[in-house]
Design a protein around this motif. Structure first.
Motif, short mmCIF file in Angstrom:
data_model
loop_
_atom_site.label_atom_id
_atom_site.label_comp_id
_atom_site.label_asym_id
_atom_site.label_seq_id
_atom_site.Cartn_x
_atom_site.Cartn_y
_atom_site.Cartn_z
N HIS A 119 -9.64 -2.78 -12.54
CA HIS A 119 -9.31 -2.74 -11.11
C HIS A 119 -8.49 -3.99 -10.82
CE1 HIS A 119 -12.35 0.32 -11.15
NE2 HIS A 119 -12.27 0.52 -9.84
N ALA A 120 -7.23 -3.80 -10.48
CA ALA A 120 -6.31 -4.94 -10.37
C ALA A 120 -6.53 -5.79 -9.13
CB ALA A 120 -4.85 -4.45 -10.41
N ASP A 121 -7.47 -5.41 -8.27
CA ASP A 121 -7.80 -6.27 -7.12
C ASP A 121 -8.98 -7.18 -7.44
OD1 ASP A 121 -9.61 -4.20 -7.21
OD2 ASP A 121 -9.58 -3.78 -5.07
N ASN A 122 -9.30 -7.31 -8.71
CA ASN A 122 -10.29 -8.28 -9.16
C ASN A 122 -9.59 -9.44 -9.85
OD1 ASN A 122 -12.47 -6.71 -8.31
ND2 ASN A 122 -12.63 -5.66 -10.28
N LEU A 123 -10.17 -10.61 -9.76
CA LEU A 123 -9.69 -11.77 -10.51
C LEU A 123 -10.75 -12.10 -11.56
CD1 LEU A 123 -7.72 -14.12 -10.98
CD2 LEU A 123 -9.00 -15.41 -9.26
N SER A 124 -10.36 -12.09 -12.82
CA SER A 124 -11.33 -12.26 -13.88
C SER A 124 -10.76 -13.16 -14.97
CB SER A 124 -11.69 -10.89 -14.48
OG SER A 124 -12.85 -10.96 -15.26
N VAL A 125 -11.56 -14.11 -15.41
CA VAL A 125 -11.21 -14.99 -16.52
C VAL A 125 -12.29 -14.82 -17.58
CG1 VAL A 125 -10.77 -17.36 -17.25
CG2 VAL A 125 -10.06 -16.61 -14.96
N PHE A 126 -11.90 -14.45 -18.79
CA PHE A 126 -12.87 -14.18 -19.84
C PHE A 126 -12.16 -14.18 -21.19
CE2 PHE A 126 -11.06 -10.18 -18.44
CZ PHE A 126 -10.86 -9.44 -19.60
N SER A 127 -12.96 -14.13 -22.25
CA SER A 127 -12.41 -14.05 -23.59
C SER A 127 -12.10 -12.59 -23.91
CB SER A 127 -13.39 -14.61 -24.62
OG SER A 127 -12.94 -14.31 -25.94
N PHE A 128 -10.83 -12.26 -23.92
CA PHE A 128 -10.41 -10.89 -24.24
C PHE A 128 -10.91 -10.50 -25.62
CE2 PHE A 128 -7.61 -7.73 -26.03
CZ PHE A 128 -7.30 -6.89 -24.98
N ALA A 129 -10.77 -11.39 -26.60
CA ALA A 129 -11.16 -11.08 -27.97
C ALA A 129 -12.65 -10.80 -28.08
CB ALA A 129 -10.77 -12.24 -28.89
N GLU A 130 -13.47 -11.58 -27.38
CA GLU A 130 -14.92 -11.37 -27.46
C GLU A 130 -15.32 -10.04 -26.84
OE1 GLU A 130 -17.20 -14.59 -25.90
OE2 GLU A 130 -16.25 -16.09 -27.18
N PHE A 131 -14.72 -9.70 -25.70
CA PHE A 131 -15.03 -8.43 -25.06
C PHE A 131 -14.60 -7.26 -25.93
CE2 PHE A 131 -14.22 -5.64 -21.04
CZ PHE A 131 -15.44 -5.02 -21.20
N TYR A 132 -13.42 -7.37 -26.53
CA TYR A 132 -12.91 -6.30 -27.40
C TYR A 132 -13.79 -6.14 -28.63
CZ TYR A 132 -9.57 -3.47 -30.04
OH TYR A 132 -8.97 -2.47 -30.77
N GLN A 133 -14.18 -7.24 -29.25
CA GLN A 133 -15.03 -7.16 -30.43
C GLN A 133 -16.40 -6.59 -30.09
OE1 GLN A 133 -14.20 -7.53 -33.65
NE2 GLN A 133 -12.12 -7.77 -32.85
N PHE A 134 -16.91 -6.93 -28.91
CA PHE A 134 -18.16 -6.34 -28.46
C PHE A 134 -18.04 -4.82 -28.40
CE2 PHE A 134 -20.81 -4.59 -25.08
CZ PHE A 134 -22.06 -5.12 -25.37
N HIS A 135 -16.95 -4.35 -27.83
CA HIS A 135 -16.76 -2.90 -27.74
C HIS A 135 -16.68 -2.26 -29.12
CE1 HIS A 135 -15.55 1.01 -26.34
NE2 HIS A 135 -14.50 0.97 -27.14
N LEU A 136 -15.89 -2.86 -30.00
CA LEU A 136 -15.76 -2.29 -31.35
C LEU A 136 -17.09 -2.22 -32.07
CD1 LEU A 136 -12.42 -3.92 -32.62
CD2 LEU A 136 -12.76 -1.68 -31.55
N SER A 137 -17.95 -3.20 -31.82
CA SER A 137 -19.24 -3.23 -32.51
C SER A 137 -20.23 -2.24 -31.93
CB SER A 137 -19.83 -4.64 -32.46
OG SER A 137 -20.18 -5.01 -31.14
N HIS A 138 -19.93 -1.67 -30.74
CA HIS A 138 -20.84 -0.72 -30.10
C HIS A 138 -20.25 0.67 -29.93
CE1 HIS A 138 -22.69 -4.57 -28.93
NE2 HIS A 138 -23.81 -3.90 -28.81
N ARG A 139 -19.01 0.88 -30.36
CA ARG A 139 -18.34 2.15 -30.08
C ARG A 139 -19.01 3.34 -30.77
NH1 ARG A 139 -12.52 1.44 -33.01
NH2 ARG A 139 -12.11 3.31 -31.76
#
Length: 256
Positions: free
Chosen positions: A104-124
């Motif tokens: 949702h582009a009306d949110n402002l978010s700062v986070f580790s893209f790599a960590e979030f992506y790896q989390f998804h890959l490990s749970h897909r």
């Protein structure tokens, strides 16, 4: 990698600013919100960014053209607003058969893209959705989640009085292509239709750095004070000229 930025909304809660400017171009310390996302995604290696447009689409298109990221952006025009799930579904024939980051582009978010992506890959293999969560200072205005110790979503409470906690849905998701391709074409909303239909296969990753829903004037003003100093995005001539023209809005809150 690919992402879909939902940027078509009317932004009525951000009036009077959105009488003159789409909410995705609202300034955060002088940087357009959409540009902050484009820069963040590009630096993370996302080479295909879909952006849906409806309200004040010409201004958003002109901004993207001057942003320096237009070569990786594909615009999705909506003559009528389709809803968050409606957009995801209508344009699914364009997505690659790989995970899609929905934002949702009306949110402002700062986070580790790599960590979030790896989390998804490990749970897909165990679930088709990875949901970002954050700690909300206004839980009654959010979708509050109940999460098991291992991160699996246990319950979801969308904007209810006296919610059971303050861990909230950040409306940033990794989605598997099989899920997207299998969604019923009648669905229009992610929070009220897609998420309930996928209970048991949603995993939650907590953003402990920064996340704010820029949905109203109070939150937009607060973001000027507490957003991390690392946020950045292109300030184009078309955006700056437009912003300078509307700085005289009566009773304008602190936008910069």
């Amino acid at each position: 990698m690919q992402a879909l930025l939902l940027a078509a909304g009317l932004g009525t809660r951000l009036q009077p600013l959105t009488d003159y400017m789409p909410k995705c171009l609202a300034p955060i310390r002088g940087k357009p919100l959409l540009g902050i996302w484009l820069k963040f995604l590009a630096e993370a290696g996302v080479d295909k960014i879909f952006v849906n447009l409806h309200y004040q689409s010409a201004l958003i298109e002109q901004y993207i053209e001057q942003s320096g990221f237009s070569d990786r952006v594909e615009l999705l025009y909506e003559e009528e607003l389709l809803g968050t799930a409606g957009t995801l579904i209508k344009f699914r024939h364009l997505y690659r058969q790989e995970p899609l980051l929905l934002i949702h582009a009306d949110n402002l978010s700062v986070f580790s893209f790599a960590e979030f992506y790896q989390f998804h890959l490990s749970h897909r293999d165990q679930g088709s959705i990875s949901m970002m969560t954050f700690t909300s200072d206004d839980p009654g205005s959010c979708g509050i989640v109940e999460v098991e110790a291992d991160g699996k979503l246990l319950g979801f409470h969308e904007k209810v009085e006296n919610p059971p906690g303050n861990q909230a849905n950040a409306a940033v998701y990794w989605l598997e292509p099989d899920l997207i391709n299998g969604l019923d074409s009648s669905m229009t909303d992610i929070s009220t239709e897609v998420l309930p239909s996928q209970m048991g296969s949603i995993w939650c990753w907590h953003n402990s750095v920064y996340h704010r829903d820029i949905g109203n004037i109070k939150s937009l003003s607060q973001a000027q004070l507490d957003a991390p100093g690392t946020i950045d995005g292109p300030v184009t001539d078309v955006w700056l000229n437009h912003w300078n023209r509307i700085k005289g809005i009566k009773n304008k809150a602190r936008f910069e």
